[in-house]
Write a protein that holds these residues in place. Structure first.
Motif, short mmCIF file in Angstrom:
data_model
loop_
_atom_site.label_atom_id
_atom_site.label_comp_id
_atom_site.label_asym_id
_atom_site.label_seq_id
_atom_site.Cartn_x
_atom_site.Cartn_y
_atom_site.Cartn_z
N ASN A 167 12.35 24.07 -6.80
CA ASN A 167 11.78 23.41 -7.97
C ASN A 167 10.26 23.32 -7.88
O ASN A 167 9.62 22.64 -8.66
N GLY A 168 9.66 24.02 -6.92
CA GLY A 168 8.21 24.06 -6.76
C GLY A 168 7.68 22.90 -5.94
O GLY A 168 7.05 23.10 -4.92
N ILE A 169 7.91 21.70 -6.39
CA ILE A 169 7.54 20.49 -5.65
C ILE A 169 8.63 19.45 -5.84
O ILE A 169 9.43 19.53 -6.77
N GLY A 170 8.66 18.49 -4.97
CA GLY A 170 9.52 17.33 -5.15
C GLY A 170 8.66 16.16 -5.58
O GLY A 170 7.53 16.02 -5.13
N VAL A 171 9.18 15.35 -6.46
CA VAL A 171 8.45 14.17 -6.94
C VAL A 171 9.20 12.93 -6.47
O VAL A 171 10.35 12.71 -6.86
N ILE A 172 8.57 12.15 -5.62
CA ILE A 172 9.16 10.90 -5.13
C ILE A 172 8.42 9.76 -5.82
O ILE A 172 7.25 9.51 -5.57
N ASP A 173 9.12 9.08 -6.72
CA ASP A 173 8.55 7.96 -7.47
C ASP A 173 8.55 6.69 -6.62
O ASP A 173 9.38 6.55 -5.70
N ALA A 174 7.69 5.77 -6.95
CA ALA A 174 7.60 4.51 -6.20
C ALA A 174 8.91 3.74 -6.23
O ALA A 174 9.27 3.09 -5.25
N ASN A 187 2.37 2.13 -4.00
CA ASN A 187 2.05 1.29 -5.15
C ASN A 187 2.72 1.83 -6.41
O ASN A 187 3.00 3.04 -6.50
N PRO A 188 2.97 0.99 -7.41
CA PRO A 188 3.65 1.43 -8.63
C PRO A 188 2.95 2.57 -9.38
O PRO A 188 3.59 3.32 -10.09
N ASN A 189 1.66 2.72 -9.24
CA ASN A 189 0.93 3.77 -9.97
C ASN A 189 0.69 5.02 -9.10
O ASN A 189 -0.23 5.78 -9.35
N GLU A 190 1.55 5.21 -8.09
CA GLU A 190 1.41 6.35 -7.19
C GLU A 190 2.71 7.14 -7.12
O GLU A 190 3.77 6.63 -7.46
N VAL A 191 2.59 8.36 -6.64
CA VAL A 191 3.72 9.26 -6.46
C VAL A 191 3.53 9.99 -5.13
O VAL A 191 2.38 10.19 -4.70
N LEU A 192 4.61 10.35 -4.49
CA LEU A 192 4.55 11.18 -3.30
C LEU A 192 5.05 12.56 -3.70
O LEU A 192 6.18 12.72 -4.16
N GLU A 225 0.86 -1.17 0.00
CA GLU A 225 0.00 0.00 0.00
C GLU A 225 0.91 1.23 0.00
O GLU A 225 1.67 1.40 -0.92
N ARG A 226 0.84 2.04 1.03
CA ARG A 226 1.70 3.22 1.09
C ARG A 226 2.00 3.55 2.54
O ARG A 226 1.17 3.30 3.43
N GLY A 227 3.17 4.12 2.77
CA GLY A 227 3.53 4.49 4.13
C GLY A 227 4.97 4.97 4.21
O GLY A 227 5.63 5.19 3.19
N PHE A 228 5.45 5.08 5.43
CA PHE A 228 6.78 5.64 5.68
C PHE A 228 7.58 4.73 6.59
O PHE A 228 7.01 4.02 7.42
N GLU A 229 8.89 4.78 6.42
CA GLU A 229 9.83 4.07 7.29
C GLU A 229 11.02 4.97 7.54
O GLU A 229 11.33 5.85 6.72
N VAL A 230 11.72 4.73 8.63
CA VAL A 230 12.97 5.43 8.91
C VAL A 230 14.08 4.70 8.17
O VAL A 230 14.14 3.47 8.20
N VAL A 231 14.98 5.44 7.51
CA VAL A 231 16.12 4.81 6.84
C VAL A 231 17.10 4.29 7.90
O VAL A 231 17.16 4.82 9.02
N SER A 232 17.87 3.27 7.55
CA SER A 232 18.74 2.60 8.52
C SER A 232 19.75 3.56 9.16
O SER A 232 20.09 3.41 10.33
N LYS A 233 20.22 4.54 8.42
CA LYS A 233 21.21 5.50 8.93
C LYS A 233 20.69 6.23 10.18
O LYS A 233 21.45 6.63 11.04
#
Length: 179
Positions: A109-116, A86-91, A2-10
């Motif tokens: 740049n106005g907005i940032g685009v985070i691809d799946a 999901n593959p058909n979504e963007v953040l 689905e969609r969500g967030f995680e903390v990176v290992s660093k």
């Protein structure tokens, strides 16, 4: 998936807060800075010297141009967060409405685009950074845990002529899918 967030290992042991919605009907998830940093004002001495020279059609040395360019370069604020979707979504990463008005901070740049496929890609872990430029008069201090941007998940559509055979596999962050 689905969609969500995680903390990176660093940042696994840094007690970061996952992005969250502040109100019941908020579209955006607030992202916080993973560390303390200072965002300098663009109105620094080298930038002003070059601006004056350009205005008065005076020669500018390559060294002066380089110093001015460093002042105008956006700063990357680390969030310590990665997003899966999901593959058909963007953040979409958007500025907080209070940043330009109250602090002189903008996303250049106005907005940032985070691809799946940015999530856990081969070249990095998918950490989201927020590009910020300070056009205010004073340097701005960003505290660890301070809200700096908002992220909005959205579906997107493909053109009928989209050729999947021409697509590359992502292997990095900013600018990794081409110039």
């Amino acid at each position: 998936m689905e969609r969500g967030f995680e903390v990176v290992s660093k940042y696994a042991n840094e007690q970061l807060t996952l992005p969250y919605r502040t109100t019941q009907n908020a579209a955006g998830y607030d992202f916080q800075s993973a560390k303390e940093m200072i965002i300098p004002s663009i109105w620094k001495l080298n930038f002003l010297k070059v601006l004056w020279a350009i205005r008065h059609e005076t020669a500018v040395t390559p060294d002066e141009l380089e110093k001015a360019k460093r002042v105008l370069k956006p700063f990357l604020i680390p969030t310590g967060i990665k997003a899966y979707m999901n593959p058909n979504e963007v953040l979409i990463i958007a500025n907080r409405s209070s940043n330009p008005l109250k602090r002189g901070l903008t996303i250049p740049n106005g907005i940032g685009v985070i691809d799946a496929d940015y999530y856990n890609n081969e070249g990095n872990e998918g950490e989201i950074f927020v590009q910020i430029l300070n056009f205010g008069i004073r340097d701005i201090q960003i505290a660890k845990g301070e809200r700096i941007a908002q992220g909005i998940f959205m579906p997107y559509l493909l053109a009928d002529q989209d050729d999947q055979a021409q697509k590359k596999t992502r292997s990095g962050g900013f600018g990794s899918s081409g110039r």
